[in-house]
Design a protein around this motif. Structure first.
Motif, PDB file in Angstrom:
ATOM      1  N   VAL A 121       7.619  -1.477  -9.045  1.00 13.83           N
ATOM      2  CA  VAL A 121       6.357  -1.675  -9.759  1.00 13.83           C
ATOM      3  C   VAL A 121       5.556  -0.375  -9.767  1.00 13.83           C
ATOM      4  CG1 VAL A 121       4.131  -2.884  -9.763  1.00 13.83           C
ATOM      5  CG2 VAL A 121       6.225  -4.156  -9.301  1.00 13.83           C
ATOM      6  N   GLY A 122       5.514   0.292  -8.618  1.00 11.90           N
ATOM      7  CA  GLY A 122       4.760   1.542  -8.513  1.00 11.90           C
ATOM      8  C   GLY A 122       5.275   2.622  -9.434  1.00 11.90           C
ATOM      9  N   ILE A 123       6.594   2.758  -9.541  1.00 15.83           N
ATOM     10  CA  ILE A 123       7.166   3.777 -10.428  1.00 15.83           C
ATOM     11  C   ILE A 123       6.850   3.459 -11.881  1.00 15.83           C
ATOM     12  CG2 ILE A 123       9.326   4.803 -11.248  1.00 15.83           C
ATOM     13  CD1 ILE A 123      10.447   4.389  -8.413  1.00 15.83           C
ATOM     14  N   GLY A 124       7.014   2.210 -12.292  1.00 18.61           N
ATOM     15  CA  GLY A 124       6.715   1.843 -13.671  1.00 18.61           C
ATOM     16  C   GLY A 124       5.251   2.033 -14.028  1.00 18.61           C
ATOM     17  N   GLU A 125       4.362   1.644 -13.122  1.00 26.35           N
ATOM     18  CA  GLU A 125       2.937   1.746 -13.395  1.00 26.35           C
ATOM     19  C   GLU A 125       2.437   3.185 -13.420  1.00 26.35           C
ATOM     20  OE1 GLU A 125       0.595  -0.799 -10.925  1.00 26.35           O
ATOM     21  OE2 GLU A 125       1.301  -2.619 -11.929  1.00 26.35           O
ATOM     22  N   ALA A 126       3.252   4.120 -12.971  1.00 21.90           N
ATOM     23  CA  ALA A 126       2.864   5.532 -12.994  1.00 21.90           C
ATOM     24  C   ALA A 126       2.720   6.066 -14.414  1.00 21.90           C
ATOM     25  CB  ALA A 126       3.893   6.368 -12.228  1.00 21.90           C
ATOM     26  N   THR A 127       3.167   5.314 -15.423  1.00 18.28           N
ATOM     27  CA  THR A 127       3.045   5.775 -16.810  1.00 18.28           C
ATOM     28  C   THR A 127       1.693   5.444 -17.429  1.00 18.28           C
ATOM     29  OG1 THR A 127       4.015   3.701 -17.637  1.00 18.28           O
ATOM     30  CG2 THR A 127       5.520   5.536 -17.208  1.00 18.28           C
TER      31      THR A 127
ATOM     32  N   PHE B  36       5.703   5.983  -4.016  1.00 17.02           N
ATOM     33  CA  PHE B  36       6.627   6.102  -5.149  1.00 17.02           C
ATOM     34  C   PHE B  36       5.887   6.167  -6.474  1.00 17.02           C
ATOM     35  CE2 PHE B  36       9.500   4.897  -1.811  1.00 17.02           C
ATOM     36  CZ  PHE B  36      10.677   5.542  -2.152  1.00 17.02           C
ATOM     37  N   ASN B  37       4.704   5.573  -6.531  1.00 17.81           N
ATOM     38  CA  ASN B  37       3.857   5.729  -7.709  1.00 17.81           C
ATOM     39  C   ASN B  37       3.462   7.194  -7.879  1.00 17.81           C
ATOM     40  OD1 ASN B  37       0.727   5.654  -8.761  1.00 17.81           O
ATOM     41  ND2 ASN B  37       1.963   4.067  -9.742  1.00 17.81           N
ATOM     42  N   LEU B  38       3.180   7.866  -6.765  1.00 19.89           N
ATOM     43  CA  LEU B  38       2.823   9.288  -6.783  1.00 19.89           C
ATOM     44  C   LEU B  38       4.012  10.156  -7.186  1.00 19.89           C
ATOM     45  CD1 LEU B  38       1.276  11.892  -6.057  1.00 19.89           C
ATOM     46  CD2 LEU B  38       1.835  11.447  -3.657  1.00 19.89           C
ATOM     47  N   VAL B  39       5.135   9.992  -6.507  1.00 25.05           N
ATOM     48  CA  VAL B  39       6.302  10.847  -6.779  1.00 25.05           C
ATOM     49  C   VAL B  39       6.807  10.621  -8.199  1.00 25.05           C
ATOM     50  CG1 VAL B  39       8.674  11.376  -6.118  1.00 25.05           C
ATOM     51  CG2 VAL B  39       6.940  10.957  -4.347  1.00 25.05           C
ATOM     52  N   GLY B  40       6.936   9.374  -8.583  1.00 28.63           N
ATOM     53  CA  GLY B  40       7.375   9.080  -9.944  1.00 28.63           C
ATOM     54  C   GLY B  40       6.395   9.573 -10.973  1.00 28.63           C
ATOM     55  N   GLY B  41       5.096   9.415 -10.661  1.00 27.38           N
ATOM     56  CA  GLY B  41       4.056   9.809 -11.608  1.00 27.38           C
ATOM     57  C   GLY B  41       4.035  11.302 -11.884  1.00 27.38           C
ATOM     58  N   LEU B  42       4.319  12.122 -10.896  1.00 27.79           N
ATOM     59  CA  LEU B  42       4.304  13.565 -11.103  1.00 27.79           C
ATOM     60  C   LEU B  42       5.331  13.990 -12.147  1.00 27.79           C
ATOM     61  CD1 LEU B  42       3.865  14.865  -7.440  1.00 27.79           C
ATOM     62  CD2 LEU B  42       2.173  14.930  -9.276  1.00 27.79           C
ATOM     63  N   PHE B  43       6.532  13.422 -12.066  1.00 30.38           N
ATOM     64  CA  PHE B  43       7.565  13.780 -13.043  1.00 30.38           C
ATOM     65  C   PHE B  43       7.338  13.072 -14.380  1.00 30.38           C
ATOM     66  CE2 PHE B  43       9.539  14.927  -9.037  1.00 30.38           C
ATOM     67  CZ  PHE B  43      10.159  16.133  -9.355  1.00 30.38           C
TER      68      PHE B  43
ATOM     69  N   GLY C  36       0.799  -1.211   0.000  1.00 31.03           N
ATOM     70  CA  GLY C  36       0.000   0.000   0.000  1.00 31.03           C
ATOM     71  C   GLY C  36       0.830   1.259   0.000  1.00 31.03           C
ATOM     72  N   LEU C  37       1.328   1.645   1.165  1.00 35.73           N
ATOM     73  CA  LEU C  37       1.966   2.949   1.319  1.00 35.73           C
ATOM     74  C   LEU C  37       3.207   3.107   0.443  1.00 35.73           C
ATOM     75  CD1 LEU C  37       2.092   5.689   2.706  1.00 35.73           C
ATOM     76  CD2 LEU C  37       3.405   4.607   4.542  1.00 35.73           C
TER      77      LEU C  37
ATOM     78  N   THR D 267      -2.617  12.270 -13.465  1.00 37.93           N
ATOM     79  CA  THR D 267      -1.712  11.754 -12.453  1.00 37.93           C
ATOM     80  C   THR D 267      -2.106  12.207 -11.062  1.00 37.93           C
ATOM     81  OG1 THR D 267       0.152  11.604 -13.984  1.00 37.93           O
ATOM     82  CG2 THR D 267       0.687  11.763 -11.652  1.00 37.93           C
ATOM     83  N   VAL D 268      -2.529  13.457 -10.924  1.00 31.96           N
ATOM     84  CA  VAL D 268      -2.963  13.936  -9.608  1.00 31.96           C
ATOM     85  C   VAL D 268      -4.210  13.175  -9.161  1.00 31.96           C
ATOM     86  CG1 VAL D 268      -3.799  15.931  -8.310  1.00 31.96           C
ATOM     87  CG2 VAL D 268      -1.932  16.212  -9.935  1.00 31.96           C
ATOM     88  N   MET D 269      -5.138  12.941 -10.090  1.00 30.49           N
ATOM     89  CA  MET D 269      -6.321  12.138  -9.754  1.00 30.49           C
ATOM     90  C   MET D 269      -5.905  10.731  -9.339  1.00 30.49           C
ATOM     91  SD  MET D 269      -9.168  13.972 -10.269  1.00 30.49           S
ATOM     92  CE  MET D 269     -10.495  12.837 -10.667  1.00 30.49           C
ATOM     93  N   LEU D 270      -5.010  10.140 -10.115  1.00 29.49           N
ATOM     94  CA  LEU D 270      -4.539   8.796  -9.801  1.00 29.49           C
ATOM     95  C   LEU D 270      -3.790   8.768  -8.472  1.00 29.49           C
ATOM     96  CD1 LEU D 270      -4.244   5.871 -10.834  1.00 29.49           C
ATOM     97  CD2 LEU D 270      -2.085   6.566 -11.873  1.00 29.49           C
ATOM     98  N   ALA D 271      -3.013   9.815  -8.205  1.00 31.70           N
ATOM     99  CA  ALA D 271      -2.272   9.889  -6.946  1.00 31.70           C
ATOM    100  C   ALA D 271      -3.219   9.925  -5.757  1.00 31.70           C
ATOM    101  CB  ALA D 271      -1.370  11.115  -6.942  1.00 31.70           C
TER     102      ALA D 271
END
Length: 430
Positions: A114-120, A63-70, A57-58, A360-364
């Motif tokens: 996984v979280g960083i990759g899925e942020a795309t 990392f999905n959030l932080v990676g997703g923003l950039f 979860g957390l 991304t913000v919605m997803l975050a």
């Protein structure tokens, strides 16, 4: 927003939407794998419920959030299909690496990757779809794309249960990762990259951080979007709880064998989610056409969400497995009615050069509030209650989430009211 004819052929648009559909199936399916084998992983690696909540979860969501923003700013400025293909390959390799975890640290590290990759996946799709389809068909296209999430949950839980029972949970992760790498290659060579929907796309600022901050400021200033994003996140709490803790709950409180967990929970989650998503998508397009106001679609989640509360309690407390899963299916139908109206309104409100960031913000919000906070609270409550209630502690942890639909509905109503006060009787131009 522009309603001009898309610059790619209808066949290319449909094929690209199909590839986005498959990508999201793999995205959500890989994300849900750990939830199916939580008990087996927790036992083999000697972890607590709280540690499993952190890894699944957390840490994943943060990392999905932080990676997703950039990554979203790269998607808004660069070649979307290439970035997406790289993301699919990255999270698939990390999914395979999950099967090699031997302690909490290595498990958490794999989930972070996984979280960083899925942020795309989500921002790329939300940036591409408006450039592939006209405004009047966009709600249906988004609904079709988003319905794949529930197919991913169904397919992921069923396949994970069967593979883990026959081959072991480690082999299950390795097979899933290999399938994702193949999909990445298909996306790279055959998906369309249409021109962006406006010649007035805002130019990037010299520094990536400055460009990101400027985009976030535009999002913050948009009418009602912050409240809508919070509501969207809270509405996602129960769906994430069901994915993360539903299989364990069925094994602990209903004695469902591991091999049957996916077969039991998958159809309930999938059918409820798919029908709710498609129903809301088609109804949202109807309401927008009839009123001429994009904001009118937000009445759908405002009405549907409160009715999910008794369904949560039914899932938690019905002794009958049939009644419990029927409650879960209806709960997912009602919660899914919030997805398409919220996403479509938010993306339609954004400039073409900010769509990826908005998505991304919605997803975050969905991930940080729904995917991280919801399962963590349930896991924490389960650990606190288990010494006195035994395996039933998880049941009461899930029941504590019953207030979430009411809170989500309140945010949606506040967002709609805020936007209408500023816009008067007008809305996002459609």
């Amino acid at each position: 927003m522009s309603g001009s004819r898309p610059s790619v052929s209808s066949g290319a648009a449909v094929w690209t939407l199909f590839l986005l559909f498959l990508t999201n199936i793999v995205n959500v399916g890989d994300r849900s794998l750990l939830g199916v084998v939580t008990e087996q992983v927790r036992t083999d690696l000697v972890l607590s419920d709280t540690q499993m909540s952190l890894a699944n979860g957390l840490f994943f969501t943060l990392f999905n959030l932080v990676g997703g923003l950039f990554l979203s700013r790269m998607i808004d400025r660069g070649n979307r299909k290439r970035i997406l293909a790289c993301g699919i390959a990255a999270w698939s390799i990390a999914t395979a690496a999950t099967g090699l975890a031997h302690d909490f640290f290595t498990l958490a590290l794999a989930r972070i990757a996984v979280g960083i990759g899925e942020a795309t996946a989500f921002p790329a799709a939300m940036s591409l779809i408006p450039d592939l389809f006209r405004q009047e068909a966009r709600g249906k296209a988004v609904a079709v794309f988003q319905s794949s999430a529930f197919i991913g949950i169904v397919g992921g839980t069923i396949a994970a249960g069967l593979l883990a029972a026959s081959l072991g949970w480690r082999a299950m992760f390795l097979w899933a990762g290999g399938a994702g790498v193949v999909l990445a290659l298909i996306v790279l060579v055959s998906a369309s990259e249409p021109p962006r929907g406006s010649d007035n796309v805002r130019a990037a600022l010299p520094g990536r951080l400055e460009d990101l901050i400027a985009g976030l400021r535009r999002f913050w200033d948009a009418n009602g979007l912050v409240r809508l994003t919070l509501g969207y996140g809270v509405a996602g709490m129960l769906t994430s709880v069901l994915a993360a803790w539903g299989p364990s709950f069925l094994q602990r409180s209903h004695d469902v064998p591991l091999a049957q967990v996916g077969i039991v929970i998958g159809p309930a989650v999938g059918l409820g989610g798919i029908t709710g998503t498609l129903f809301a998508g088609f109804l949202a397009d109807h309401l927008v056409r009839r009123s001429g106001k994009a904001i009118s679609a937000l009445s759908i989640p405002a009405v549907a969400l409160p009715f999910a509360l008794p369904c949560v309690l039914g899932f938690a407390f019905f002794d009958s497995l049939t009644l419990a899963m029927s409650s879960a299916a209806l709960m997912n139908f009602l919660l899914s009615c919030a997805i398409i109206p919220s996403i479509n309104y938010a993306v339609s409100s954004a400039e073409p050069g900010d769509r990826g960031l908005t998505a991304t913000v919605m997803l975050a919000s969905s991930g940080l509030i729904g995917g991280a906070l919801g399962p963590f609270v349930v896991g924490w409550l389960s650990d606190r209650l288990t010494p006195t209630l035994g395996d039933e502690g998880l049941r009461f942890g899930i029941a504590a989430m019953a207030a979430a639909p009411l809170i989500a509905a309140a945010f949606v109503v506040a967002a709609r009211a805020s936007a209408m006060r500023v816009q008067g009787t007008a809305s996002v131009e459609v």
